[in-house]
Design a protein around this motif. Sequence first.
Motif, PDB file in Angstrom:
ATOM      1  N   LYS A  75       0.784  -1.245   0.000  1.00 48.98           N
ATOM      2  CA  LYS A  75       0.000   0.000   0.000  1.00 48.98           C
ATOM      3  C   LYS A  75       0.814   1.292   0.000  1.00 48.98           C
ATOM      4  O   LYS A  75       0.464   2.220  -0.716  1.00 48.98           O
ATOM      5  N   PRO A  76       1.870   1.423   0.811  1.00 48.44           N
ATOM      6  CA  PRO A  76       2.563   2.723   0.843  1.00 48.44           C
ATOM      7  C   PRO A  76       3.073   3.133  -0.535  1.00 48.44           C
ATOM      8  O   PRO A  76       3.577   2.316  -1.295  1.00 48.44           O
ATOM      9  N   ILE A  77       2.904   4.409  -0.838  1.00 53.65           N
ATOM     10  CA  ILE A  77       3.444   4.970  -2.073  1.00 53.65           C
ATOM     11  C   ILE A  77       4.894   5.359  -1.793  1.00 53.65           C
ATOM     12  O   ILE A  77       5.169   6.091  -0.843  1.00 53.65           O
ATOM     13  N   VAL A  78       5.799   4.831  -2.592  1.00 53.34           N
ATOM     14  CA  VAL A  78       7.228   5.046  -2.374  1.00 53.34           C
ATOM     15  C   VAL A  78       7.791   5.951  -3.460  1.00 53.34           C
ATOM     16  O   VAL A  78       7.647   5.670  -4.652  1.00 53.34           O
ATOM     17  N   VAL A  79       8.410   7.048  -3.025  1.00 53.43           N
ATOM     18  CA  VAL A  79       9.061   7.973  -3.939  1.00 53.43           C
ATOM     19  C   VAL A  79      10.554   7.962  -3.611  1.00 53.43           C
ATOM     20  O   VAL A  79      10.956   8.355  -2.514  1.00 53.43           O
ATOM     21  N   PHE A  80      11.353   7.453  -4.547  1.00 53.69           N
ATOM     22  CA  PHE A  80      12.805   7.483  -4.355  1.00 53.69           C
ATOM     23  C   PHE A  80      13.294   8.914  -4.481  1.00 53.69           C
ATOM     24  O   PHE A  80      12.817   9.681  -5.319  1.00 53.69           O
ATOM     25  N   ASP A 107      13.388  20.458  -3.973  1.00 50.32           N
ATOM     26  CA  ASP A 107      12.791  21.545  -3.202  1.00 50.32           C
ATOM     27  C   ASP A 107      11.309  21.226  -2.983  1.00 50.32           C
ATOM     28  O   ASP A 107      10.812  20.184  -3.428  1.00 50.32           O
ATOM     29  N   GLY A 108      10.617  22.126  -2.331  1.00 53.98           N
ATOM     30  CA  GLY A 108       9.217  21.897  -2.006  1.00 53.98           C
ATOM     31  C   GLY A 108       8.340  21.731  -3.230  1.00 53.98           C
ATOM     32  O   GLY A 108       7.421  20.911  -3.235  1.00 53.98           O
ATOM     33  N   GLU A 109       8.626  22.507  -4.287  1.00 53.00           N
ATOM     34  CA  GLU A 109       7.818  22.416  -5.504  1.00 53.00           C
ATOM     35  C   GLU A 109       7.955  21.047  -6.153  1.00 53.00           C
ATOM     36  O   GLU A 109       6.979  20.486  -6.652  1.00 53.00           O
ATOM     37  N   ILE A 110       9.156  20.506  -6.161  1.00 55.17           N
ATOM     38  CA  ILE A 110       9.385  19.187  -6.764  1.00 55.17           C
ATOM     39  C   ILE A 110       8.641  18.116  -5.972  1.00 55.17           C
ATOM     40  O   ILE A 110       7.940  17.279  -6.546  1.00 55.17           O
ATOM     41  N   GLU A 116       1.623  15.037  -5.889  1.00 53.58           N
ATOM     42  CA  GLU A 116       0.354  15.216  -6.610  1.00 53.58           C
ATOM     43  C   GLU A 116       0.226  14.160  -7.706  1.00 53.58           C
ATOM     44  O   GLU A 116      -0.833  13.550  -7.876  1.00 53.58           O
ATOM     45  N   GLN A 117       1.316  13.906  -8.428  1.00 55.38           N
ATOM     46  CA  GLN A 117       1.298  12.923  -9.522  1.00 55.38           C
ATOM     47  C   GLN A 117       0.899  11.533  -9.039  1.00 55.38           C
ATOM     48  O   GLN A 117       0.201  10.813  -9.748  1.00 55.38           O
TER      49      GLN A 117
END
Length: 124
Positions: A75-80, A107-110, A116-117
């Motif tokens: 379940k967890p969404i993983v972002v490297f 940075d925060g925007e990235i 969001e994606q």
Amino acid sequence: MKTCLIVDDSKVIRMVARKILQELGFATAEAEDGAKALDYCKGSLPEAVLLDWNMPVMNGIEFLVEMRKLPGGGKPIVVFCTTENDIQHIQQAIAAGASEYIMKPFDGEIIQAKFEQVGLLEPK
């Protein structure tokens, strides 16, 4: 409130990521290596994991493979979030179950855009 586990051996990176994620409305937890992150996940799975690749004890890929084996570990969404930017590393991360890939420095925007994606944040 969604929880994001920040896994990075750099205290500075964890501090910066924590500040960004808290501003985006996440509760945060931290681990300085994959083994500590796996211990955390055995007790409570977060909704998201921001994961470094190169760490002592257990690297990001090893952690990801082991976390995915846990009950509910899919379940967890993983972002490297790493300096490893060649296609082989990215393909290996996606094959192991990562949802997205962020390059350091970030940075925060990235982070906001990537979260969001993958559906962790509503688009602004």
